[in-house]
Design a protein around this motif. Structure first.
Motif, PDB file in Angstrom:
ATOM      1  N   LYS A 329     130.652  98.693 -19.115  1.00 54.89           N
ATOM      2  CA  LYS A 329     130.983  99.765 -20.062  1.00 54.89           C
ATOM      3  C   LYS A 329     129.865 100.795 -20.103  1.00 54.89           C
ATOM      4  O   LYS A 329     130.107 101.986 -20.293  1.00 54.89           O
ATOM      5  N   PHE A 330     128.644 100.318 -19.946  1.00 56.31           N
ATOM      6  CA  PHE A 330     127.493 101.224 -19.914  1.00 56.31           C
ATOM      7  C   PHE A 330     127.643 102.249 -18.797  1.00 56.31           C
ATOM      8  O   PHE A 330     127.354 103.443 -18.985  1.00 56.31           O
ATOM      9  N   SER A 331     128.108 101.823 -17.630  1.00 55.61           N
ATOM     10  CA  SER A 331     128.259 102.721 -16.478  1.00 55.61           C
ATOM     11  C   SER A 331     129.371 103.736 -16.704  1.00 55.61           C
ATOM     12  O   SER A 331     129.314 104.851 -16.183  1.00 55.61           O
ATOM     13  N   HIS A 332     130.400 103.358 -17.468  1.00 52.82           N
ATOM     14  CA  HIS A 332     131.501 104.284 -17.735  1.00 52.82           C
ATOM     15  C   HIS A 332     131.127 105.338 -18.780  1.00 52.82           C
ATOM     16  O   HIS A 332     131.611 106.471 -18.740  1.00 52.82           O
ATOM     17  N   ILE A 333     130.279 104.958 -19.730  1.00 52.15           N
ATOM     18  CA  ILE A 333     129.941 105.868 -20.839  1.00 52.15           C
ATOM     19  C   ILE A 333     128.773 106.781 -20.482  1.00 52.15           C
ATOM     20  O   ILE A 333     128.785 107.982 -20.773  1.00 52.15           O
ATOM     21  N   ILE A 334     127.751 106.227 -19.859  1.00 57.15           N
ATOM     22  CA  ILE A 334     126.538 106.996 -19.546  1.00 57.15           C
ATOM     23  C   ILE A 334     126.679 107.605 -18.148  1.00 57.15           C
ATOM     24  O   ILE A 334     126.844 106.887 -17.169  1.00 57.15           O
ATOM     25  N   HIS A 335     126.568 108.936 -18.072  1.00 60.74           N
ATOM     26  CA  HIS A 335     126.705 109.641 -16.808  1.00 60.74           C
ATOM     27  C   HIS A 335     125.340 110.017 -16.235  1.00 60.74           C
ATOM     28  O   HIS A 335     124.310 109.959 -16.917  1.00 60.74           O
ATOM     29  N   ASP A 336     125.361 110.464 -14.977  1.00 60.83           N
ATOM     30  CA  ASP A 336     124.110 110.848 -14.309  1.00 60.83           C
ATOM     31  C   ASP A 336     123.420 112.008 -15.009  1.00 60.83           C
ATOM     32  O   ASP A 336     122.190 112.112 -14.988  1.00 60.83           O
ATOM     33  N   LYS A 337     124.209 112.889 -15.628  1.00 63.15           N
ATOM     34  CA  LYS A 337     123.623 114.048 -16.302  1.00 63.15           C
ATOM     35  C   LYS A 337     122.728 113.621 -17.465  1.00 63.15           C
ATOM     36  O   LYS A 337     121.761 114.322 -17.802  1.00 63.15           O
ATOM     37  N   ILE A 338     123.046 112.497 -18.071  1.00 63.70           N
ATOM     38  CA  ILE A 338     122.230 112.028 -19.194  1.00 63.70           C
ATOM     39  C   ILE A 338     120.842 111.608 -18.700  1.00 63.70           C
ATOM     40  O   ILE A 338     119.830 111.890 -19.348  1.00 63.70           O
ATOM     41  N   PHE A 339     120.798 110.966 -17.523  1.00 60.04           N
ATOM     42  CA  PHE A 339     119.499 110.584 -16.960  1.00 60.04           C
ATOM     43  C   PHE A 339     118.686 111.821 -16.580  1.00 60.04           C
ATOM     44  O   PHE A 339     117.468 111.870 -16.798  1.00 60.04           O
ATOM     45  N   LEU A 340     119.355 112.809 -16.003  1.00 64.29           N
ATOM     46  CA  LEU A 340     118.675 114.055 -15.661  1.00 64.29           C
ATOM     47  C   LEU A 340     118.163 114.746 -16.921  1.00 64.29           C
ATOM     48  O   LEU A 340     117.039 115.270 -16.947  1.00 64.29           O
ATOM     49  N   LEU A 341     118.985 114.733 -17.980  1.00 68.17           N
ATOM     50  CA  LEU A 341     118.567 115.336 -19.245  1.00 68.17           C
ATOM     51  C   LEU A 341     117.365 114.596 -19.832  1.00 68.17           C
ATOM     52  O   LEU A 341     116.447 115.230 -20.385  1.00 68.17           O
ATOM     53  N   ALA A 342     117.337 113.263 -19.705  1.00 72.34           N
ATOM     54  CA  ALA A 342     116.217 112.482 -20.232  1.00 72.34           C
ATOM     55  C   ALA A 342     114.914 112.826 -19.523  1.00 72.34           C
ATOM     56  O   ALA A 342     113.864 112.956 -20.153  1.00 72.34           O
ATOM     57  N   ILE A 343     114.984 112.996 -18.196  1.00 73.71           N
ATOM     58  CA  ILE A 343     113.781 113.323 -17.423  1.00 73.71           C
ATOM     59  C   ILE A 343     113.318 114.746 -17.718  1.00 73.71           C
ATOM     60  O   ILE A 343     112.118 115.001 -17.905  1.00 73.71           O
ATOM     61  N   LEU A 344     114.259 115.686 -17.769  1.00 79.98           N
ATOM     62  CA  LEU A 344     113.895 117.077 -18.056  1.00 79.98           C
ATOM     63  C   LEU A 344     113.347 117.223 -19.483  1.00 79.98           C
ATOM     64  O   LEU A 344     112.414 118.000 -19.711  1.00 79.98           O
ATOM     65  N   SER A 345     113.920 116.480 -20.416  1.00 84.66           N
ATOM     66  CA  SER A 345     113.438 116.541 -21.807  1.00 84.66           C
ATOM     67  C   SER A 345     112.007 116.015 -21.899  1.00 84.66           C
ATOM     68  O   SER A 345     111.171 116.579 -22.609  1.00 84.66           O
ATOM     69  N   TYR A 346     111.731 114.941 -21.166  1.00 81.46           N
ATOM     70  CA  TYR A 346     110.375 114.394 -21.184  1.00 81.46           C
ATOM     71  C   TYR A 346     109.389 115.375 -20.554  1.00 81.46           C
ATOM     72  O   TYR A 346     108.271 115.554 -21.061  1.00 81.46           O
ATOM     73  N   ALA A 347     109.809 116.037 -19.471  1.00 87.36           N
ATOM     74  CA  ALA A 347     108.955 117.038 -18.837  1.00 87.36           C
ATOM     75  C   ALA A 347     108.703 118.213 -19.785  1.00 87.36           C
ATOM     76  O   ALA A 347     107.587 118.744 -19.863  1.00 87.36           O
ATOM     77  N   PHE A 348     109.737 118.600 -20.529  1.00 84.34           N
ATOM     78  CA  PHE A 348     109.584 119.687 -21.506  1.00 84.34           C
ATOM     79  C   PHE A 348     108.587 119.303 -22.595  1.00 84.34           C
ATOM     80  O   PHE A 348     107.752 120.118 -23.019  1.00 84.34           O
ATOM     81  N   ILE A 349     108.674 118.056 -23.080  1.00 81.98           N
ATOM     82  CA  ILE A 349     107.753 117.593 -24.120  1.00 81.98           C
ATOM     83  C   ILE A 349     106.316 117.604 -23.600  1.00 81.98           C
ATOM     84  O   ILE A 349     105.390 118.025 -24.307  1.00 81.98           O
ATOM     85  N   LYS A 350     106.120 117.165 -22.361  1.00 80.71           N
ATOM     86  CA  LYS A 350     104.781 117.154 -21.785  1.00 80.71           C
ATOM     87  C   LYS A 350     104.221 118.572 -21.650  1.00 80.71           C
ATOM     88  O   LYS A 350     103.038 118.817 -21.886  1.00 80.71           O
ATOM     89  N   PHE A 351     105.072 119.505 -21.270  1.00 81.58           N
ATOM     90  CA  PHE A 351     104.633 120.896 -21.161  1.00 81.58           C
ATOM     91  C   PHE A 351     104.299 121.459 -22.538  1.00 81.58           C
ATOM     92  O   PHE A 351     103.309 122.197 -22.702  1.00 81.58           O
ATOM     93  N   THR A 352     105.084 121.087 -23.540  1.00 79.62           N
ATOM     94  CA  THR A 352     104.824 121.554 -24.907  1.00 79.62           C
ATOM     95  C   THR A 352     103.509 120.978 -25.430  1.00 79.62           C
ATOM     96  O   THR A 352     102.800 121.642 -26.195  1.00 79.62           O
ATOM     97  N   GLU A 353     103.177 119.755 -25.030  1.00 80.10           N
ATOM     98  CA  GLU A 353     101.897 119.170 -25.429  1.00 80.10           C
ATOM     99  C   GLU A 353     100.729 120.027 -24.957  1.00 80.10           C
ATOM    100  O   GLU A 353      99.747 120.204 -25.691  1.00 80.10           O
ATOM    101  N   LEU A 354     100.821 120.560 -23.763  1.00 78.02           N
ATOM    102  CA  LEU A 354      99.753 121.415 -23.244  1.00 78.02           C
ATOM    103  C   LEU A 354      99.587 122.663 -24.094  1.00 78.02           C
ATOM    104  O   LEU A 354      98.464 123.119 -24.350  1.00 78.02           O
ATOM    105  N   ILE A 355     100.701 123.222 -24.542  1.00 76.23           N
ATOM    106  CA  ILE A 355     100.644 124.431 -25.377  1.00 76.23           C
ATOM    107  C   ILE A 355     100.061 124.104 -26.751  1.00 76.23           C
ATOM    108  O   ILE A 355      99.199 124.820 -27.260  1.00 76.23           O
TER     109      ILE A 355
END
Length: 540
Positions: A329-355
């Motif tokens: 059920k996890f594979s049906h509900i969670i899509h690849d875009k969510i993983f991409l969003l998780a990685i991009l969000s973490y990268a955004f947070i790291k960049f914001t930390e620098l600012i």
């Protein structure tokens, strides 16, 4: 399959929570910097009395340079005092400090070698917290230097905050890459994570080269001397349990020379994670005890938060599960875009930390280099844990405490006087064959003596300390009629002397033995002892 299903959802919930937590901390830190500027008081209304406590172990040149720096402070000279702890020093630190002057020296001598910075702080606080007239205590190590405005900045910060941590600024100009990366990680941890947690209303761990504590906090929540070796973490939990927040102030800065290598970086990373895990294990009762607040429990769980590498590893693991276990059920509900969003969000947070940390161009380069070196340091530090030759048992070996053999543990009622009024107090006697100590107790505050071979030496120290503060302890040892000699002391462990009252006033020749902590209405000042002896000589 059921196990993998449950595991997938648990990991997903964990990394989602961690992502939201990081976002909250960065936003709170950003708002906190604005509040710091708005609330900054460049000219505080008054100068507080500050007690500076410096820890040193065989650092003669460093401690002298630091004392000289404190003499150049643009702070009122009568508003601060300096206490130097020499932890089992074998160099010439003591002699140099005696020549230099301007500080009070505390020497620690044990059979097990250096007891460490935080145990030394605890040792000193037990001795001065009830007698010192300071508004706040400032703790730092002897390998640091301070600028002329250091105490002024501490005074400003500690006025409206109970406990404040400071920042460590490199004294040298980044001699190599690893040093640059270590300094950058410390900067992010202090100016974003610790600062953000404070403004998010959460508690912090004291893990800094410099921090200041208000007098009432130190008095009511004095250090616990534990055998775990991580008193900076254990003490932070004691503050959290009592709902006391630890703030971070960027203006409180000490300078220290950094010289890091890949070996030292991976060892420091290993030690930090080991300390966190051990503290988490030692305080597990916080999670299920109703007496502790939710924020205190959050502080405990924050010790096992994943690093950036672990976060990306868990995200990759979930992506692998979704790709290879398509019937979940996890594979049906969670899509690849969510993983991409998780990685991009973490990268955004790291960049914001620098600012938020107000980073310069060098820090942006360091952030890119961490993408390469962080996995290497993490792997090496993990391997360090499995290493047989270099283990934490040798680095943090539990040192045998200098214990007193408690053959007798007794409390004696006593009287304290300042010449105008008398105050009730207690003497706590801890007597052994070769180790004896006395704790002076007044209004639930304890003033301990050092450990001595004889009990009379411990009582003499208590009497001397009280005399320095303008008080007299009304006990036989502090009376002009008391006589004491080595023959009696050898047979009684220093517990007994004899009273000359009847010899002087009733002209008797017998010896009226008495315990040195006894008291009566016939006590006279110890300065009269010579007069009493002269009367006996004249009578003969």
């Amino acid at each position: 399959m059921i196990f993998i299903e449950i595991l997938s959802w648990c990991i997903f919930a964990y990394i989602a929570y961690y992502l939201l937590y990081k976002l909250l901390i960065v936003l709170c830190s950003s708002k906190g910097h604005i509040k710091d500027i708005m609330q900054r008081d460049y000219e505080p209304k008054y100068s507080q009395n500050l007690s500076v406590v410096i820890y040193s172990h065989n650092n003669a040149s460093g401690i002298i340079e630091l004392i000289e720096a404190f003499k150049k402070q643009n702070y009122e000279k009568d508003k601060f005092s300096i206490n130097v702890i020499l932890d089992n020093c074998t160099d010439n630190s003591s002699k140099l400090l005696e020549i230099l002057g301007g500080c009070r020296i505390w020497r620690i001598k044990t059979d097990v070698g250096p007891i460490g910075k935080y145990k030394s702080f605890a040792w000193l606080m037990e001795r001065i917290v009830t007698t010192e007239t300071s508004n706040a205590y400032v703790f730092l190590s002897s390998d640091c230097l301070v600028k002329p405005d250091f105490l002024s900045n501490v005074n400003t910060a500690i006025i409206d905050k109970p406990v404040v941590m400071g920042d460590t600024v490199p004294l040298n100009n980044y001699p190599d890459l690893i040093t640059q990366l270590v300094c950058f990680k410390n900067k992010i941890r202090n100016r974003v994570n610790i600062h953000g947690r404070y403004y998010a209303g959460l508690y912090n761990i004291i893990d800094s080269d410099v921090f200041a504590i208000k007098q009432n906090i130190a008095e009511n929540y004095i250090y616990n001397i534990t055998d775990n070796g991580f008193e900076e973490y254990e003490y932070s939990f004691k503050l959290a349990k009592n709902k006391i927040k630890i703030a971070f102030c960027q203006d409180i800065q000490v300078l220290r020379k950094y010289s890091e290598s890949l070996t030292s970086a991976k060892l420091d990373e290993y030690i930090r994670r080991y300390k966190k895990f051990t503290t988490f294990k030692n305080n597990l009762e916080v999670l299920y005890c109703r007496n502790f607040s939710l924020k205190a429990k959050e502080l405990l769980t924050s010790l096992i938060f994943p690093s950036g590498i672990v976060y990306l590893g868990l995200t990759s693991l979930l992506w692998f599960i979704r790709a290879h276990y398509t019937n979940l059920k996890f594979s049906h509900i969670i899509h690849d875009k969510i993983f991409l969003l998780a990685i991009l969000s973490y990268a955004f947070i790291k960049f914001t930390e620098l600012i938020v940390a107000r980073s310069g161009f060098t820090d942006y380069k360091s952030a890119l280099m961490l993408l390469i070196f962080n996995p290497i340091i993490l792997i090496l530090s993990t391997l360090q844990g499995f290493s047989f030759n270099i283990s934490l048992k040798t680095l943090f070996k539990k040192k045998a405490k200098t214990k007193i053999v408690e053959d007798l543990y007794e409390k004696i009622d006593a009287t304290l006087t300042d010449g105008r009024k008398e105050l009730k107090c207690k003497l706590e006697l801890v007597k052994g064959d070769k180790e004896n100590q006395i704790n002076f107790i007044f209004r639930e505050k304890k003033l301990p003596s050092a450990i001595y071979p004889r009990i009379d030496h411990a009582l003499e120290e208590i009497i001397r300390k009280l005399n320095d503060k303008g008080f007299n302890l009304k006990v036989c040892l502090n009376c002009g009629y008391c006589r004491f000699n080595d023959a009696i002391a050898a047979n009684t462990n220093g517990e007994q002397g004899y009273c000359l009252y009847d010899n002087v006033n009733h002209e008797t020749n017998g010896k009226s033995f008495t315990y040195i902590w006894d008291t009566c209405k016939r006590l006279i000042p110890p300065e009269s002892r010579k007069l009493v002896e002269d009367q006996l000589k004249n009578r003969k």
